[in-house]
Write an enzyme that holds these catalytic residues in place. Structure first.
Site, PDB file in Angstrom:
ATOM      1  N   ASN A   9     -12.270 -10.685  -3.930  1.00  0.00           N
ATOM      2  CA  ASN A   9     -12.671  -9.514  -4.713  1.00  0.00           C
ATOM      3  C   ASN A   9     -13.725  -9.958  -5.740  1.00  0.00           C
ATOM      4  OD1 ASN A   9     -12.702  -7.720  -6.973  1.00  0.00           O
ATOM      5  ND2 ASN A   9     -10.882  -6.718  -6.164  1.00  0.00           N
ATOM      6  N   HIS A  12     -15.356  -8.822 -10.711  1.00  0.00           N
ATOM      7  CA  HIS A  12     -15.557  -9.363 -12.052  1.00  0.00           C
ATOM      8  C   HIS A  12     -16.847 -10.161 -12.217  1.00  0.00           C
ATOM      9  CE1 HIS A  12     -12.127  -7.279 -13.314  1.00  0.00           C
ATOM     10  NE2 HIS A  12     -11.395  -7.838 -12.370  1.00  0.00           N
ATOM     11  N   HIS A  45     -13.917  -2.855  -5.758  1.00  0.00           N
ATOM     12  CA  HIS A  45     -13.312  -1.620  -6.255  1.00  0.00           C
ATOM     13  C   HIS A  45     -14.378  -0.808  -6.979  1.00  0.00           C
ATOM     14  CE1 HIS A  45      -9.742   0.175  -8.795  1.00  0.00           C
ATOM     15  NE2 HIS A  45     -10.478   1.103  -8.220  1.00  0.00           N
ATOM     16  N   ARG A  47     -14.793   1.842  -9.201  1.00  0.00           N
ATOM     17  CA  ARG A  47     -13.944   2.658 -10.077  1.00  0.00           C
ATOM     18  C   ARG A  47     -14.676   3.932 -10.475  1.00  0.00           C
ATOM     19  NH1 ARG A  47      -9.336  -0.360 -12.407  1.00  0.00           N
ATOM     20  NH2 ARG A  47      -9.028   1.495 -13.639  1.00  0.00           N
ATOM     21  N   GLU A  75     -11.920  -0.692  -2.310  1.00  0.00           N
ATOM     22  CA  GLU A  75     -10.785  -0.157  -3.069  1.00  0.00           C
ATOM     23  C   GLU A  75     -11.247   1.115  -3.755  1.00  0.00           C
ATOM     24  OE1 GLU A  75      -9.449  -3.086  -5.796  1.00  0.00           O
ATOM     25  OE2 GLU A  75      -8.762  -4.423  -4.230  1.00  0.00           O
ATOM     26  N   THR A 106      -5.630  -2.377 -12.339  1.00  0.00           N
ATOM     27  CA  THR A 106      -4.727  -1.498 -11.592  1.00  0.00           C
ATOM     28  C   THR A 106      -3.296  -1.913 -11.921  1.00  0.00           C
ATOM     29  OG1 THR A 106      -6.424  -1.524  -9.891  1.00  0.00           O
ATOM     30  CG2 THR A 106      -4.334  -0.520  -9.304  1.00  0.00           C
ATOM     31  N   GLU A 156      -0.785  -2.681   1.160  1.00  0.00           N
ATOM     32  CA  GLU A 156      -1.052  -3.882   0.364  1.00  0.00           C
ATOM     33  C   GLU A 156       0.001  -3.900  -0.739  1.00  0.00           C
ATOM     34  OE1 GLU A 156      -5.005  -5.178  -0.391  1.00  0.00           O
ATOM     35  OE2 GLU A 156      -4.489  -5.938  -2.379  1.00  0.00           O
TER      36      GLU A 156
HETATM   37  N1  PXP Z   1      -5.794  -5.800  -4.489  1.00  0.00           N
HETATM   38  C1  PXP Z   1      -5.949  -4.626  -5.150  1.00  0.00           C
HETATM   39  C2  PXP Z   1      -5.530  -3.378  -4.473  1.00  0.00           C
HETATM   40  C3  PXP Z   1      -6.525  -4.604  -6.431  1.00  0.00           C
HETATM   41  O1  PXP Z   1      -6.662  -3.430  -7.080  1.00  0.00           O
HETATM   42  C4  PXP Z   1      -6.969  -5.804  -7.009  1.00  0.00           C
HETATM   43  C5  PXP Z   1      -7.645  -5.784  -8.346  1.00  0.00           C
HETATM   44  O2  PXP Z   1      -8.824  -5.064  -8.249  1.00  0.00           O
HETATM   45  C6  PXP Z   1      -6.800  -6.997  -6.285  1.00  0.00           C
HETATM   46  C7  PXP Z   1      -6.184  -6.963  -5.034  1.00  0.00           C
HETATM   47  C8  PXP Z   1      -7.244  -8.318  -6.817  1.00  0.00           C
HETATM   48  O3  PXP Z   1      -6.537  -8.609  -7.971  1.00  0.00           O
HETATM   49  P1  PXP Z   1      -7.003  -9.814  -8.906  1.00  0.00           P
HETATM   50  O4  PXP Z   1      -8.414  -9.522  -9.314  1.00  0.00           O
HETATM   51  O5  PXP Z   1      -6.030  -9.795 -10.008  1.00  0.00           O
HETATM   52  O6  PXP Z   1      -6.916 -11.071  -8.060  1.00  0.00           O
END
Ligand code: PXP
Length: 252
Positions: A9, A12, A45, A47, A75, A106, A156
């Protein structure tokens, strides 16, 4: 046991870019680097408040991932706007998540029991368009059953509560892990593909990866943070190695 896929992901990277309103660091470059380092796919994601990933990022990610034949997991909240965007791009997968503007991240899973009437039609329309739909749920048997009823192909499981318990050295960690194991087994029994994610780091990845029904982990925040110190490829390779170790130990 099947190989566990790693979705990285890259939200960030966009958070850091947006902190200065600049064009760098570029999440698309991070996605390309993640794939080269061993990620199986990319998760992003979009948003509603566009606090990290932008519409232009999704456009660019869709293009490069399609060109490379790699999956994009979008997402998204269950809203008409997000559904229109998903239908325009038809990503490999869409993970429906709850979204509250005031939350930092989330914070819990989707309530598929209460939200059935809003969620099931979106699952139906995205699935009909060829998008593999997953529902991000807490490891709760009622939610697993509701996800199946809503027509999702994938669930998930939200690992946030488990990962937080481990980080805080809470005695609840073991119970949280057992809940993930039970929910994964039940989801697989119902014929759902099972993924997991949220809050996973080097310490929590192995117990999660050892859950045999899991097919994919989605990991972001920790990897992007770790990249500051050792670089993104090294962080991804270490995470990948820990996942493989967990699976090898489980098989032995
Ligand atoms: N899976 C989902 C559905 C999420 O919303 C997120 C956070 O955006 C992640 C996985 C990844 O989480 P993290 O960034 O804490 O590893």
């Amino acid at each position: 046991m099947k190989r566990l896929r790693l979705g990285v992901n890259i939200d960030h990277v966009a958070t850091i870019r947006n902190a200065r309103g600049e064009s760098y660091p570029d999440p698309v470059r991070a996605a390309e680097m993640a794939l080269m380092a061993g990620a199986d796919g990319i998760t992003a994601h979009l948003r509603e408040d566009r606090r990290h990933i932008s519409d232009a990022d999704i456009d660019a990610l869709a293009v490069i991932l399609r060109r490379r034949g790699r999956p994009l997991n979008l997402e998204m909240a269950v809203t008409a706007e997000m559904e229109t965007i998903a239908l325009a791009h038809r990503p490999h997968a869409a993970c429906l998540v709850p979204e509250r503007r005031e939350e930092v991240t989330t914070e819990g899973g989707l309530d598929v029991v209460k939200g059935h009437n809003a969620i099931a039609p979106v699952v139906g329309r995205l699935s009909a368009a060829g998008v593999r739909v997953s529902l991000f749920i807490d490891p709760d048997l009622t939610q697993v059953a509701a996800a199946k009823t809503a027509g999702a192909a994938v669930v998930e499981l939200h690992t946030g509560a488990y990962c937080e318990a481990v980080r805080h050295r809470s005695p609840e960690a073991q119970t949280r892990l057992e809940a993930l194991k039970t929910a994964a087994a039940e989801a697989a029994r119902l014929g759902l593909e099972v993924h997991a994610g949220h809050g996973i780091d080097y310490e929590t990845v192995k117990p999660v990866a050892a859950i045999p029904e899991l097919m994919e982990l989605n990991i972001g925040h920790f990897l992007i943070g770790e990249a500051i110190f050792i670089g993104l490829p090294a962080a991804i390779q270490r995470m990948r190695a820990l996942m493989d170790e967990a699976r090898a130990e489980q098989a032995a």
